[in-house]
Motif scaffolding. Structure first.
Motif, short mmCIF file in Angstrom:
data_model
loop_
_atom_site.label_atom_id
_atom_site.label_comp_id
_atom_site.label_asym_id
_atom_site.label_seq_id
_atom_site.Cartn_x
_atom_site.Cartn_y
_atom_site.Cartn_z
N VAL A 180 -3.67 -7.02 4.86
CA VAL A 180 -3.30 -7.53 3.75
C VAL A 180 -4.78 -6.99 2.93
CG1 VAL A 180 -2.83 -9.64 2.27
CG2 VAL A 180 -1.94 -9.15 4.45
N GLU A 181 -4.86 -6.99 1.47
CA GLU A 181 -4.68 -6.68 0.18
C GLU A 181 -4.49 -7.89 -0.47
OE1 GLU A 181 -7.94 -4.88 0.28
OE2 GLU A 181 -7.66 -4.43 1.90
N SER A 182 -5.64 -8.29 -1.76
CA SER A 182 -5.49 -8.65 -2.58
C SER A 182 -6.61 -8.64 -3.60
CB SER A 182 -4.95 -9.87 -1.89
OG SER A 182 -5.44 -11.34 -1.32
N TYR A 183 -6.31 -9.40 -4.94
CA TYR A 183 -7.32 -9.36 -5.93
C TYR A 183 -7.00 -10.54 -6.85
CZ TYR A 183 -10.69 -8.32 -9.42
OH TYR A 183 -10.88 -7.80 -11.03
N GLU A 184 -7.67 -11.42 -7.16
CA GLU A 184 -7.83 -12.54 -8.25
C GLU A 184 -7.93 -12.07 -9.40
OE1 GLU A 184 -9.27 -15.74 -5.84
OE2 GLU A 184 -7.29 -16.20 -4.51
N PHE A 185 -6.88 -12.06 -10.66
CA PHE A 185 -7.46 -11.55 -11.50
C PHE A 185 -7.20 -12.84 -12.90
CE2 PHE A 185 -4.61 -8.10 -11.12
CZ PHE A 185 -5.04 -6.99 -11.85
N GLU A 186 -8.95 -12.87 -13.24
CA GLU A 186 -9.33 -14.41 -14.32
C GLU A 186 -8.76 -14.02 -14.89
OE1 GLU A 186 -13.80 -13.08 -15.05
OE2 GLU A 186 -14.23 -11.94 -13.17
N GLN A 187 -8.05 -13.19 -15.99
CA GLN A 187 -6.85 -13.41 -16.88
C GLN A 187 -5.92 -12.63 -16.52
OE1 GLN A 187 -9.64 -12.14 -20.16
NE2 GLN A 187 -11.50 -13.89 -20.19
N GLU A 188 -5.00 -13.45 -17.19
CA GLU A 188 -3.41 -12.36 -16.95
C GLU A 188 -3.28 -10.21 -17.62
OE1 GLU A 188 -0.70 -14.65 -19.01
OE2 GLU A 188 -0.47 -16.51 -17.99
N ILE A 189 -2.88 -9.84 -16.86
CA ILE A 189 -3.14 -8.92 -18.46
C ILE A 189 -1.92 -8.87 -17.87
CG2 ILE A 189 -4.66 -7.69 -15.54
CD1 ILE A 189 -1.50 -7.30 -13.91
N ASP A 190 -1.69 -8.01 -19.49
CA ASP A 190 -0.26 -7.69 -19.91
C ASP A 190 -0.01 -6.05 -20.03
OD1 ASP A 190 -2.55 -6.22 -21.81
OD2 ASP A 190 -2.73 -7.96 -23.20
N THR A 191 -0.96 -5.43 -19.54
CA THR A 191 -0.90 -3.73 -19.23
C THR A 191 -0.34 -3.22 -17.32
OG1 THR A 191 -2.67 -3.28 -19.22
CG2 THR A 191 -1.45 -2.88 -21.45
N ALA A 192 0.35 -2.09 -17.43
CA ALA A 192 0.23 -1.72 -16.07
C ALA A 192 -1.07 -1.12 -16.00
CB ALA A 192 1.66 -1.11 -15.90
N ALA A 193 -1.59 -0.93 -16.24
CA ALA A 193 -3.14 0.08 -16.22
C ALA A 193 -4.00 -0.76 -14.96
CB ALA A 193 -3.70 0.50 -16.94
N PRO A 194 -3.96 -1.46 -14.98
CA PRO A 194 -5.11 -2.10 -14.37
C PRO A 194 -4.60 -2.63 -12.58
CG PRO A 194 -5.39 -3.96 -16.23
CD PRO A 194 -3.94 -2.43 -16.54
N ALA A 195 -2.90 -3.31 -12.73
CA ALA A 195 -2.09 -3.14 -11.93
C ALA A 195 -2.16 -2.43 -10.55
CB ALA A 195 -1.34 -4.15 -11.74
N LEU A 196 -1.49 -0.69 -11.49
CA LEU A 196 -1.70 0.67 -10.81
C LEU A 196 -3.05 0.87 -10.58
CD1 LEU A 196 0.71 2.13 -13.26
CD2 LEU A 196 1.86 1.03 -10.99
N PHE A 197 -4.12 0.70 -11.11
CA PHE A 197 -5.36 1.31 -10.66
C PHE A 197 -5.81 0.29 -9.52
CE2 PHE A 197 -9.89 -0.32 -10.17
CZ PHE A 197 -9.99 1.08 -10.35
N LEU A 198 -5.53 -1.09 -9.32
CA LEU A 198 -5.50 -1.47 -8.44
C LEU A 198 -4.15 -1.14 -6.78
CD1 LEU A 198 -6.17 -5.49 -9.59
CD2 LEU A 198 -7.72 -3.77 -8.17
N LEU A 199 -3.50 -1.63 -7.54
CA LEU A 199 -2.49 -0.66 -5.86
C LEU A 199 -2.92 0.72 -5.58
CD1 LEU A 199 0.70 -1.50 -8.01
CD2 LEU A 199 -0.28 -2.61 -6.11
N ARG A 200 -3.67 1.33 -6.66
CA ARG A 200 -4.23 2.93 -5.51
C ARG A 200 -4.74 2.62 -4.64
NH1 ARG A 200 -3.09 4.85 -11.28
NH2 ARG A 200 -1.51 5.92 -11.40
N ARG A 201 -6.17 1.18 -5.30
CA ARG A 201 -6.93 1.11 -4.38
C ARG A 201 -6.74 0.65 -3.16
NH1 ARG A 201 -12.80 -1.35 -6.67
NH2 ARG A 201 -13.57 -1.69 -4.47
N PHE A 202 -5.70 -0.21 -3.44
CA PHE A 202 -5.17 -1.03 -1.92
C PHE A 202 -5.27 -0.25 -0.87
CE2 PHE A 202 -4.19 -5.43 -4.44
CZ PHE A 202 -5.39 -5.84 -4.85
N LEU A 203 -3.90 0.90 -1.46
CA LEU A 203 -3.21 2.20 -0.43
C LEU A 203 -3.99 3.15 0.06
CD1 LEU A 203 -0.16 2.93 -2.61
CD2 LEU A 203 0.16 1.61 -0.85
#
Length: 213
Positions: A180-203
């Protein structure tokens, strides 16, 4: 100090919130990497694990641990490894490793270490300092029985570690079956870019962790 007090004294201070999930992921990655080098691994404490290398040739110890440090670096985890004849000695060696330290002769290595590295209680540390004992070599030179009679069981255990420690069975962990990999954002995200960056790193992380098993 509280965070506001610390920031008042040092405005450039950066406060990073703790993420329990990421710490658990890091510990899991550490144990998985250790299991790559030996089936006998103990998850000793947060950020630490102990490996039984008795089945590995002594001449290969440094090479194996350097490989482990490099593997963890690929997971963006900075690590250092110490090798000794027992878990206590290996633990102390790891603290002084840059990034790998193999202690072949315990006595010279231990003699110069400060007493506080064994984390004695404040009361015992104060007494030892009053006696002029600041290093492990000084402590080990005191007759063990005399020390225990005067300062009790804690001092006896401290003397044992100062003298090189003793062998003990490891509390072995079982290989994990869930990655399992997970990350807790301090603030809500309103674009896909931060999520895609983390998903690539998780993979990338999950791929490396699966390769280590």
């Amino acid at each position: 100090q509280t965070s506001p007090q610390a920031l008042a004294r040092c405005p450039s201070l950066v406060i990073v919130p703790r993420s329990i999930k990421q710490e658990r992921n890091a510990q899991a990655a550490l144990v998985e990497t250790a299991l790559r080098f030996s089936p006998e691994v103990e998850s000793t404490a947060d950020g630490y694990c102990t490996i039984n290398l008795s089945r590995v040739r002594r001449t290969d110890w440094r090479q194996q641990m350097e490989a482990a440090v490099q593997t963890l670096a690929g997971l963006h985890l900075s690590a250092q490894a110490g090798v000794g004849t027992n878990p206590d000695l290996a633990f102390l060696a790891a603290h002084h490793a840059r990034p790998v330290l193999v202690v072949s002769t315990p006595a010279p290595f231990l003699a110069g270490l400060a007493i506080h590295e064994l984390d004695p209680s404040p009361e015992l540390l104060s007494v030892l300092r009053e006696w002029g004992i600041h290093h492990l070599g000084q402590l080990a030179s005191i007759p063990r029985g005399e020390l225990m009679n005067r300062l009790g069981l804690e001092a006896d255990r401290l003397w044992e570690r100062a003298a090189g420690g003793k062998e003990r069975p490891l509390r072995l962990v079982k290989p994990v079956e869930e990655f399992v990999e997970s990350y807790e954002f301090e603030q809500e995200i309103d674009t896909a870019a931060p999520a895609l960056f983390l998903l690539r790193r998780f993979l990338d992380h999950l791929t490396l962790r699966l390769e280590n098993t």
